[in-house]
Design a protein around this motif. Structure first.
Motif, PDB file in Angstrom:
ATOM      1  N   GLY A  43      20.721  48.610 -21.072  1.00 26.95           N
ATOM      2  CA  GLY A  43      21.992  49.102 -20.704  1.00 26.95           C
ATOM      3  C   GLY A  43      22.592  49.746 -22.034  1.00 26.95           C
ATOM      4  N   TYR A  44      21.884  50.077 -23.027  1.00 27.79           N
ATOM      5  CA  TYR A  44      22.390  50.746 -24.241  1.00 27.79           C
ATOM      6  C   TYR A  44      22.009  52.239 -24.220  1.00 27.79           C
ATOM      7  CZ  TYR A  44      22.717  51.435 -29.188  1.00 27.79           C
ATOM      8  OH  TYR A  44      23.166  52.009 -30.476  1.00 27.79           O
ATOM      9  N   PHE A  45      22.981  52.806 -24.636  1.00 28.81           N
ATOM     10  CA  PHE A  45      22.736  54.515 -24.664  1.00 28.81           C
ATOM     11  C   PHE A  45      23.364  54.906 -25.993  1.00 28.81           C
ATOM     12  CE2 PHE A  45      22.444  53.670 -20.105  1.00 28.81           C
ATOM     13  CZ  PHE A  45      21.378  54.402 -19.693  1.00 28.81           C
ATOM     14  N   GLU A  46      22.494  55.315 -26.600  1.00 24.35           N
ATOM     15  CA  GLU A  46      22.747  56.047 -28.232  1.00 24.35           C
ATOM     16  C   GLU A  46      22.720  57.465 -28.094  1.00 24.35           C
ATOM     17  OE1 GLU A  46      20.716  55.954 -32.247  1.00 24.35           O
ATOM     18  OE2 GLU A  46      21.644  53.818 -31.787  1.00 24.35           O
ATOM     19  N   ALA A  47      23.620  58.281 -28.584  1.00 26.91           N
ATOM     20  CA  ALA A  47      23.588  59.804 -28.778  1.00 26.91           C
ATOM     21  C   ALA A  47      22.321  60.074 -29.575  1.00 26.91           C
ATOM     22  CB  ALA A  47      24.782  60.165 -29.406  1.00 26.91           C
ATOM     23  N   PRO A  48      21.505  60.996 -28.816  1.00 32.37           N
ATOM     24  CA  PRO A  48      21.592  61.784 -27.906  1.00 32.37           C
ATOM     25  C   PRO A  48      21.517  61.440 -26.469  1.00 32.37           C
ATOM     26  CG  PRO A  48      19.842  62.616 -28.866  1.00 32.37           C
ATOM     27  CD  PRO A  48      20.231  61.135 -29.582  1.00 32.37           C
ATOM     28  N   ASP A  49      21.013  60.496 -26.122  1.00 33.73           N
ATOM     29  CA  ASP A  49      20.687  59.899 -24.846  1.00 33.73           C
ATOM     30  C   ASP A  49      21.972  59.922 -23.785  1.00 33.73           C
ATOM     31  OD1 ASP A  49      18.090  60.038 -25.512  1.00 33.73           O
ATOM     32  OD2 ASP A  49      18.139  57.736 -26.255  1.00 33.73           O
ATOM     33  N   TYR A  50      21.790  60.533 -22.644  1.00 35.83           N
ATOM     34  CA  TYR A  50      22.875  60.708 -21.752  1.00 35.83           C
ATOM     35  C   TYR A  50      22.921  59.352 -20.793  1.00 35.83           C
ATOM     36  CZ  TYR A  50      24.954  65.080 -23.111  1.00 35.83           C
ATOM     37  OH  TYR A  50      25.838  65.937 -23.653  1.00 35.83           O
ATOM     38  N   TYR A  51      24.016  59.096 -20.367  1.00 37.07           N
ATOM     39  CA  TYR A  51      24.183  58.120 -19.191  1.00 37.07           C
ATOM     40  C   TYR A  51      24.757  58.760 -18.038  1.00 37.07           C
ATOM     41  CZ  TYR A  51      26.196  54.111 -16.662  1.00 37.07           C
ATOM     42  OH  TYR A  51      26.837  53.385 -15.739  1.00 37.07           O
ATOM     43  N   GLU A  52      24.255  58.397 -16.944  1.00 40.55           N
ATOM     44  CA  GLU A  52      24.806  58.918 -15.802  1.00 40.55           C
ATOM     45  C   GLU A  52      25.126  57.592 -14.755  1.00 40.55           C
ATOM     46  OE1 GLU A  52      26.140  61.840 -15.479  1.00 40.55           O
ATOM     47  OE2 GLU A  52      25.186  62.767 -17.031  1.00 40.55           O
ATOM     48  N   PRO A  53      26.281  57.406 -14.293  1.00 40.71           N
ATOM     49  CA  PRO A  53      26.609  56.042 -13.779  1.00 40.71           C
ATOM     50  C   PRO A  53      25.776  56.125 -12.404  1.00 40.71           C
ATOM     51  CG  PRO A  53      28.494  57.133 -14.506  1.00 40.71           C
ATOM     52  CD  PRO A  53      27.306  57.975 -14.762  1.00 40.71           C
ATOM     53  N   ALA A  54      25.455  55.061 -11.807  1.00 42.31           N
ATOM     54  CA  ALA A  54      24.583  54.861 -10.632  1.00 42.31           C
ATOM     55  C   ALA A  54      25.349  53.908  -9.955  1.00 42.31           C
ATOM     56  CB  ALA A  54      23.347  54.750 -10.740  1.00 42.31           C
ATOM     57  N   PRO A  55      25.178  53.717  -8.548  1.00 42.10           N
ATOM     58  CA  PRO A  55      25.922  52.627  -7.670  1.00 42.10           C
ATOM     59  C   PRO A  55      25.155  51.403  -8.160  1.00 42.10           C
ATOM     60  CG  PRO A  55      25.266  54.635  -6.350  1.00 42.10           C
ATOM     61  CD  PRO A  55      24.726  54.760  -7.775  1.00 42.10           C
ATOM     62  N   GLY A  56      25.989  50.291  -8.379  1.00 41.06           N
ATOM     63  CA  GLY A  56      25.500  48.866  -8.690  1.00 41.06           C
ATOM     64  C   GLY A  56      25.187  48.631 -10.303  1.00 41.06           C
ATOM     65  N   ASP A  57      25.786  49.690 -11.034  1.00 38.16           N
ATOM     66  CA  ASP A  57      25.595  49.548 -12.761  1.00 38.16           C
ATOM     67  C   ASP A  57      26.622  48.508 -12.895  1.00 38.16           C
ATOM     68  OD1 ASP A  57      23.580  51.346 -12.863  1.00 38.16           O
ATOM     69  OD2 ASP A  57      24.776  52.929 -13.979  1.00 38.16           O
ATOM     70  N   PRO A  58      26.487  47.823 -14.030  1.00 39.31           N
ATOM     71  CA  PRO A  58      27.447  46.997 -14.572  1.00 39.31           C
ATOM     72  C   PRO A  58      28.598  47.887 -15.349  1.00 39.31           C
ATOM     73  CG  PRO A  58      25.602  46.827 -15.916  1.00 39.31           C
ATOM     74  CD  PRO A  58      25.107  47.781 -14.819  1.00 39.31           C
ATOM     75  N   PRO A  59      29.661  47.225 -15.737  1.00 40.38           N
ATOM     76  CA  PRO A  59      30.775  48.177 -16.188  1.00 40.38           C
ATOM     77  C   PRO A  59      30.162  48.904 -17.500  1.00 40.38           C
ATOM     78  CG  PRO A  59      31.425  45.837 -16.112  1.00 40.38           C
ATOM     79  CD  PRO A  59      29.915  45.973 -15.717  1.00 40.38           C
ATOM     80  N   ALA A  60      30.859  49.843 -17.904  1.00 40.87           N
ATOM     81  CA  ALA A  60      30.299  50.757 -19.089  1.00 40.87           C
ATOM     82  C   ALA A  60      31.444  50.728 -20.298  1.00 40.87           C
ATOM     83  CB  ALA A  60      29.876  52.176 -18.536  1.00 40.87           C
ATOM     84  N   VAL A  61      31.041  50.653 -21.333  1.00 35.84           N
ATOM     85  CA  VAL A  61      32.168  50.794 -22.546  1.00 35.84           C
ATOM     86  C   VAL A  61      31.609  51.781 -23.375  1.00 35.84           C
ATOM     87  CG1 VAL A  61      33.352  49.464 -24.517  1.00 35.84           C
ATOM     88  CG2 VAL A  61      32.530  48.144 -22.318  1.00 35.84           C
TER      89      VAL A  61
END
Length: 154
Positions: free
Chosen positions: A3-21
């Motif tokens: 669940g770790y995204f570092e620029a330049p990798d994009y995150y797109e929310p999906a149903p059931g994902d944990p909260p994002a910060v």
């Protein structure tokens, strides 16, 4: 780290994902506080704009970085954690992002400013004026605790 995204990798929310910060705050000229924050936020999706290796010699990377940050700062599901660490850096981009967040009541934010940050009092005053009930936490651990509390409160 799951669940770790570092620029330049994009995150797109999906149903059931944990909260994002989103880890907003100082990058240039300050310690890598984002690594400590990401480790402390296990169980959440962490969006880190600080790249391990930023290709300074590639002029296309600055606009790509700005676009990455803009995309993730405006995802409605994301809580934005602002941390202004001690040091000589004024962190103007983080201040710009904080101002935009403070003026948008729909944005979920948690704010921290080390007392050694040169504009800490400005952050406290602006926050108090824009969002009277919002605290500005004085340490990174206190800010992370507030993030956990905000995420579990929904």
């Amino acid at each position: 780290m799951n669940g770790y995204f570092e620029a330049p990798d994009y995150y797109e929310p999906a149903p059931g994902d944990p909260p994002a910060v989103f880890l907003a705050g100082g990058i240039t000229g300050v310690e890598d506080w984002q690594r400590r924050a990401a480790a402390a936020l296990g169980g959440a999706i962490v969006l880190n704009p600080r790249r391990r290796h930023f290709p300074m010699d590639d002029p296309a990377q600055a606009p790509a970085q700005i676009a990455w940050e803009h995309h993730h700062l405006h995802l409605p599901e994301v809580l934005t954690m602002f941390w202004f660490p001690a040091g000589d850096s004024m962190q103007p981009i983080a201040l710009l992002e904080l101002g935009a967040a403070l003026d948008n009541p729909a944005r979920r934010i948690v704010i921290g400013a080390d007392p050694g940050y040169p504009r800490a009092e400005d952050v406290r005053v602006q926050t108090r004026l824009a969002r009277p009930g919002e605290l500005v936490h004085p340490t990174l651990p206190a800010t992370l605790t507030a993030v956990h509390e905000r995420l579990t409160a929904g």
